[in-house]
Scaffold this active site. Structure first.
Site, PDB file in Angstrom:
ATOM      1  N   ILE A  61       0.836  -1.215   0.000  1.00  0.00           N
ATOM      2  CA  ILE A  61       0.000   0.000   0.000  1.00  0.00           C
ATOM      3  C   ILE A  61       0.865   1.258   0.000  1.00  0.00           C
ATOM      4  CG2 ILE A  61      -2.076  -0.985   1.061  1.00  0.00           C
ATOM      5  CD1 ILE A  61      -1.132   0.364   3.737  1.00  0.00           C
ATOM      6  N   THR A 101       4.084   0.082   7.633  1.00  0.00           N
ATOM      7  CA  THR A 101       2.835  -0.214   6.907  1.00  0.00           C
ATOM      8  C   THR A 101       1.669   0.607   7.447  1.00  0.00           C
ATOM      9  OG1 THR A 101       3.383  -2.401   6.068  1.00  0.00           O
ATOM     10  CG2 THR A 101       1.068  -2.013   6.581  1.00  0.00           C
ATOM     11  N   THR A 141      -9.374  -0.419  14.735  1.00  0.00           N
ATOM     12  CA  THR A 141      -9.566  -1.284  15.895  1.00  0.00           C
ATOM     13  C   THR A 141     -10.014  -0.493  17.117  1.00  0.00           C
ATOM     14  OG1 THR A 141      -8.275  -2.570  17.488  1.00  0.00           O
ATOM     15  CG2 THR A 141      -7.050  -1.022  16.190  1.00  0.00           C
ATOM     16  N   ASP A 142     -10.636  -1.188  18.066  1.00  0.00           N
ATOM     17  CA  ASP A 142     -10.991  -0.543  19.340  1.00  0.00           C
ATOM     18  C   ASP A 142      -9.756  -0.310  20.217  1.00  0.00           C
ATOM     19  OD1 ASP A 142     -10.483  -3.192  20.037  1.00  0.00           O
ATOM     20  OD2 ASP A 142     -12.340  -3.479  21.168  1.00  0.00           O
ATOM     21  N   GLU A 143      -8.627  -0.941  19.839  1.00  0.00           N
ATOM     22  CA  GLU A 143      -7.445  -0.843  20.709  1.00  0.00           C
ATOM     23  C   GLU A 143      -6.870   0.574  20.734  1.00  0.00           C
ATOM     24  OE1 GLU A 143      -4.772  -4.209  20.462  1.00  0.00           O
ATOM     25  OE2 GLU A 143      -6.381  -5.504  19.754  1.00  0.00           O
ATOM     26  N   TYR A 167       1.343  -1.552  18.243  1.00  0.00           N
ATOM     27  CA  TYR A 167       0.286  -1.822  17.245  1.00  0.00           C
ATOM     28  C   TYR A 167      -0.813  -0.772  17.342  1.00  0.00           C
ATOM     29  CZ  TYR A 167      -4.106  -3.785  15.481  1.00  0.00           C
ATOM     30  OH  TYR A 167      -5.319  -3.948  14.858  1.00  0.00           O
ATOM     31  N   LYS A 171      -2.024   2.150  14.653  1.00  0.00           N
ATOM     32  CA  LYS A 171      -3.382   2.232  14.097  1.00  0.00           C
ATOM     33  C   LYS A 171      -4.008   3.588  14.442  1.00  0.00           C
ATOM     34  CE  LYS A 171      -5.526  -0.425  12.166  1.00  0.00           C
ATOM     35  NZ  LYS A 171      -5.648  -0.740  10.704  1.00  0.00           N
ATOM     36  N   ASN A 197     -12.020  -9.837  16.452  1.00  0.00           N
ATOM     37  CA  ASN A 197     -12.744 -10.744  15.554  1.00  0.00           C
ATOM     38  C   ASN A 197     -12.284 -12.181  15.768  1.00  0.00           C
ATOM     39  OD1 ASN A 197     -13.447  -9.064  12.421  1.00  0.00           O
ATOM     40  ND2 ASN A 197     -13.353  -8.174  14.450  1.00  0.00           N
ATOM     41  N   ARG A 299       1.991 -10.316  28.930  1.00  0.00           N
ATOM     42  CA  ARG A 299       2.426  -9.436  27.837  1.00  0.00           C
ATOM     43  C   ARG A 299       2.773  -8.068  28.441  1.00  0.00           C
ATOM     44  NH1 ARG A 299      -2.247  -8.464  23.481  1.00  0.00           N
ATOM     45  NH2 ARG A 299      -1.344 -10.223  22.383  1.00  0.00           N
TER      46      ARG A 299
HETATM   47  P1  NAD Z   1      -4.048  -9.903   9.097  1.00  0.00           P
HETATM   48  O1  NAD Z   1      -2.709  -9.713   9.718  1.00  0.00           O
HETATM   49  O2  NAD Z   1      -4.679 -11.244   9.134  1.00  0.00           O
HETATM   50  O3  NAD Z   1      -3.986  -9.481   7.547  1.00  0.00           O
HETATM   51  C1  NAD Z   1      -3.322  -8.330   7.125  1.00  0.00           C
HETATM   52  C2  NAD Z   1      -3.152  -8.431   5.606  1.00  0.00           C
HETATM   53  O4  NAD Z   1      -2.525  -7.214   5.156  1.00  0.00           O
HETATM   54  C3  NAD Z   1      -2.262  -9.582   5.158  1.00  0.00           C
HETATM   55  O5  NAD Z   1      -2.849 -10.241   4.054  1.00  0.00           O
HETATM   56  C4  NAD Z   1      -0.959  -8.910   4.753  1.00  0.00           C
HETATM   57  O6  NAD Z   1      -0.257  -9.613   3.735  1.00  0.00           O
HETATM   58  C5  NAD Z   1      -1.461  -7.564   4.270  1.00  0.00           C
HETATM   59  N1  NAD Z   1      -0.432  -6.505   4.363  1.00  0.00           N
HETATM   60  C6  NAD Z   1       0.392  -6.241   5.405  1.00  0.00           C
HETATM   61  N2  NAD Z   1       1.184  -5.201   5.106  1.00  0.00           N
HETATM   62  C7  NAD Z   1       0.842  -4.786   3.855  1.00  0.00           C
HETATM   63  C8  NAD Z   1       1.279  -3.747   3.009  1.00  0.00           C
HETATM   64  N3  NAD Z   1       2.257  -2.917   3.385  1.00  0.00           N
HETATM   65  N4  NAD Z   1       0.702  -3.597   1.800  1.00  0.00           N
HETATM   66  C9  NAD Z   1      -0.270  -4.454   1.394  1.00  0.00           C
HETATM   67  N5  NAD Z   1      -0.710  -5.465   2.156  1.00  0.00           N
HETATM   68  C10 NAD Z   1      -0.176  -5.625   3.369  1.00  0.00           C
HETATM   69  O7  NAD Z   1      -4.974  -8.810   9.753  1.00  0.00           O
HETATM   70  P2  NAD Z   1      -6.541  -8.846  10.078  1.00  0.00           P
HETATM   71  O8  NAD Z   1      -6.738  -9.433  11.412  1.00  0.00           O
HETATM   72  O9  NAD Z   1      -7.259  -9.403   8.916  1.00  0.00           O
HETATM   73  O10 NAD Z   1      -6.846  -7.293  10.193  1.00  0.00           O
HETATM   74  C11 NAD Z   1      -7.228  -6.535   9.053  1.00  0.00           C
HETATM   75  C12 NAD Z   1      -7.474  -5.093   9.480  1.00  0.00           C
HETATM   76  O11 NAD Z   1      -8.500  -5.054  10.469  1.00  0.00           O
HETATM   77  C13 NAD Z   1      -6.255  -4.430  10.128  1.00  0.00           C
HETATM   78  O12 NAD Z   1      -6.214  -3.095   9.684  1.00  0.00           O
HETATM   79  C14 NAD Z   1      -6.538  -4.505  11.618  1.00  0.00           C
HETATM   80  O13 NAD Z   1      -5.924  -3.443  12.297  1.00  0.00           O
HETATM   81  C15 NAD Z   1      -8.036  -4.384  11.629  1.00  0.00           C
HETATM   82  N6  NAD Z   1      -8.738  -5.003  12.779  1.00  0.00           N
HETATM   83  C16 NAD Z   1      -8.453  -6.307  13.121  1.00  0.00           C
HETATM   84  C17 NAD Z   1      -9.156  -6.898  14.176  1.00  0.00           C
HETATM   85  C18 NAD Z   1      -8.922  -8.348  14.559  1.00  0.00           C
HETATM   86  O14 NAD Z   1      -9.495  -8.816  15.549  1.00  0.00           O
HETATM   87  N7  NAD Z   1      -8.144  -9.111  13.807  1.00  0.00           N
HETATM   88  C19 NAD Z   1     -10.106  -6.158  14.882  1.00  0.00           C
HETATM   89  C20 NAD Z   1     -10.359  -4.826  14.496  1.00  0.00           C
HETATM   90  C21 NAD Z   1      -9.674  -4.276  13.441  1.00  0.00           C
HETATM   91  P1  TYD Z   2      -4.825 -11.531  20.599  1.00  0.00           P
HETATM   92  O1  TYD Z   2      -5.604 -12.592  19.903  1.00  0.00           O
HETATM   93  O2  TYD Z   2      -3.348 -11.446  20.329  1.00  0.00           O
HETATM   94  O3  TYD Z   2      -5.568 -10.158  20.297  1.00  0.00           O
HETATM   95  P2  TYD Z   2      -5.333  -8.679  20.973  1.00  0.00           P
HETATM   96  O4  TYD Z   2      -4.068  -8.682  21.722  1.00  0.00           O
HETATM   97  O5  TYD Z   2      -5.284  -7.820  19.761  1.00  0.00           O
HETATM   98  O6  TYD Z   2      -6.546  -8.445  21.829  1.00  0.00           O
HETATM   99  O7  TYD Z   2      -5.015 -11.738  22.160  1.00  0.00           O
HETATM  100  C1  TYD Z   2      -6.300 -11.758  22.738  1.00  0.00           C
HETATM  101  C2  TYD Z   2      -6.112 -11.831  24.238  1.00  0.00           C
HETATM  102  O8  TYD Z   2      -5.555 -13.100  24.572  1.00  0.00           O
HETATM  103  C3  TYD Z   2      -5.138 -10.800  24.772  1.00  0.00           C
HETATM  104  O9  TYD Z   2      -5.580 -10.366  26.061  1.00  0.00           O
HETATM  105  C4  TYD Z   2      -3.827 -11.569  24.909  1.00  0.00           C
HETATM  106  C5  TYD Z   2      -4.295 -12.966  25.253  1.00  0.00           C
HETATM  107  N1  TYD Z   2      -3.448 -14.078  24.772  1.00  0.00           N
HETATM  108  C6  TYD Z   2      -3.083 -15.102  25.654  1.00  0.00           C
HETATM  109  O10 TYD Z   2      -3.416 -15.104  26.846  1.00  0.00           O
HETATM  110  N2  TYD Z   2      -2.325 -16.127  25.166  1.00  0.00           N
HETATM  111  C7  TYD Z   2      -1.915 -16.180  23.862  1.00  0.00           C
HETATM  112  O11 TYD Z   2      -1.199 -17.139  23.469  1.00  0.00           O
HETATM  113  C8  TYD Z   2      -2.316 -15.122  22.976  1.00  0.00           C
HETATM  114  C9  TYD Z   2      -1.875 -15.131  21.534  1.00  0.00           C
HETATM  115  C10 TYD Z   2      -3.086 -14.090  23.468  1.00  0.00           C
END
Ligand code: NAD
Ligand code: TYD
Length: 361
Positions: A61, A101, A141-143, A167, A171, A197, A299
């Site tokens: 991107i 990124t 994200t809510d974070e 992170y 964001k 999610n 953590r």
């Molecule tokens: P993910 O890590 O599974 O996927 C990220 C994708 O982005 C990957 O396919 C990676 O190859 C691609 N990517 C990374 N750097 C890139 C770059 N410089 N250019 C193009 N592509 C690149 O992440 P996810 O969990 O699917 O999250 C997607 C989005 O949603 C993120 O912006 C994250 O902050 C946001 N989000 C995630 C969650 C969650 O619970 N996973 C919750 C709220 C918001």
């Molecule tokens: P994670 O899935 O990494 O999401 P986030 O940190 O973005 O919320 O972690 C979810 C919660 O679980 C977080 O409080 C950290 C905890 N966690 C563990 O206790 N053990 C683990 O191995 C991992 C990956 C996360």
């Protein structure tokens, strides 16, 4: 036919978004720009291999020339930005990629899109949107809001930004850039801030898929600290439907919090996963999977509680989640049991080296 340029669609939420979008034969073309980092996996999109509505482009991107070329070539009606480095633990061990990124990449993407949007015509045609109809949706994200105490109300859109991890700070920075590009340049942006999610294609470094994977492999289920940290869980397809709704009807420049009112302590989530696995795929020795639970060092800077107040999107856009935690988590466990080959595919290579370094797994 509408065209969307969507970034990061080989990852967890992005790939689910493409599947949700194209389901039911919808007349939409998706141009998917993804760098294919360790988290990007084309196997997530294997069923779309021969679908002309999905065009995959490997790239960054942050590569402005490439993004400008794609915008010219495909004239998208909207850009949806999922691409990001997304794992908190990795951001603690190596924040550089997150700044590159999530911050610099989003900046470059915004600049390429601004030039494209600025040159759009006043009137839409069959082949190009108008300046007024174009949308840029940033997925966040809510974070970014920081952490809550047990008695605090859930995060509303008006909650101050107080990110605590590299992170969430990266964001938060990207959200601020998106906001500024609206206020300064008038770009038609929307931002969504979603809670944690879970669901299919979730990379097994995050809590839920990691626990399912380790449980089945007979490995420890690592609980950070006391396991009483709270996350607000949403089934990934509900998140994808919310994003589509915001894209369709969201007010420009607004942010929408997305969540399913599903707060759970980590330990309870892990115990639930173990109980479902005990039922669906009992251990050969008859012992419960919960016997694999192992408490490990916490953590650094671990946020204690996240919770989303989703009333704005419910009230203004009529969105509501379709899954409860109970239905969604059962579907998820079943999906991982049915897709052992996918798990094997993504847990080989770089990821395994990183995991071994982290947990000695
Ligand atoms: P993910 O890590 O599974 O996927 C990220 C994708 O982005 C990957 O396919 C990676 O190859 C691609 N990517 C990374 N750097 C890139 C770059 N410089 N250019 C193009 N592509 C690149 O992440 P996810 O969990 O699917 O999250 C997607 C989005 O949603 C993120 O912006 C994250 O902050 C946001 N989000 C995630 C969650 C969650 O619970 N996973 C919750 C709220 C918001
Ligand atoms: P994670 O899935 O990494 O999401 P986030 O940190 O973005 O919320 O972690 C979810 C919660 O679980 C977080 O409080 C950290 C905890 N966690 C563990 O206790 N053990 C683990 O191995 C991992 C990956 C996360």
């Amino acid at each position: 036919m509408k065209t969307l340029l969507v970034t990061g669609c080989a990852g967890f939420i992005g790939s689910n978004f493409v599947h949700t979008l194209l389901a039911g034969g919808r007349d939409v073309k998706v141009v998917n720009l993804d760098k294919l980092t360790y988290a990007g996996n084309l196997a997530n999109l294997a069923s779309l291999q021969d679908d002309p509505r999905h065009v995959f482009v490997q790239g960054d991107i942050g590569d402005r020339a490439l993004v400008e070329r794609l915008l010219q070539e495909h004239s998208p009606d909207a850009v949806v930005n999922f691409a990001a480095e997304s794992h908190v633990d990795r951001s603690i061990h190596g924040p550089g990629d997150f700044i590159q990124t999530n911050v610099v990449g989003t900046f470059n993407l915004l600049e390429a899109v601004r030039a494209y949007w600025g040159a759009l015509p006043d009137m839409a045609s069959d082949v190009r949107p108008s300046r007024a109809s174009f949308r840029f949706l940033h997925v966040s994200t809510d974070e970014v809001y920081g952490t809550l105490s047990p008695a605090d109300p859930p995060f509303a859109e008006t909650h101050p930004y107080e990110p605590n991890s590299p992170y969430s700070a990266s964001k938060a920075a990207s959200d601020h850039l998106v906001r500024a590009w609206h206020h300064t340049y008038g770009m038609p942006v929307l931002t969504t801030n979603c809670s944690n999610n879970y669901g299919p294609y979730h990379f097994p470094e995050k809590l839920i898929p990691l626990v399912i994977h380790n449980a089945l492999a007979g490995k420890p289920l690592p609980i950070y600290g006391d396991g009483q940290q709270v996350r607000d869980w949403l089934y990934v397809e509900d998140h994808c439907r919310a994003i589509l709704r915001v894209l369709e009807a969201g007010q420009l420049g607004e942010t929408y919090n997305i969540g399913g009112w599903n707060e759970k302590a980590n330990l309870d989530v892990v115990r639930t996963l173990c109980a479902i696995l005990d039922e669906l795929k009992p251990r050969a020795d008859g012992k419960p999977y919960a016997s694999q639970i192992t408490y490990v060092k916490d953590r650094p800077g671990h946020d204690r509680r996240y919770a989303i107040d989703a009333r704005k999107i419910e009230r203004e856009l009529g969105w509501k989640p379709q899954e409860t935690f109970e239905t969604g988590i059962r579907k998820t466990v079943q999906w991982y049991l049915d897709h052992a080959d996918w798990v094997e595919g993504v847990t080989s290579g770089n990821y395994r080296h990183w995991l071994v370094k982290q947990y000695g797994a």
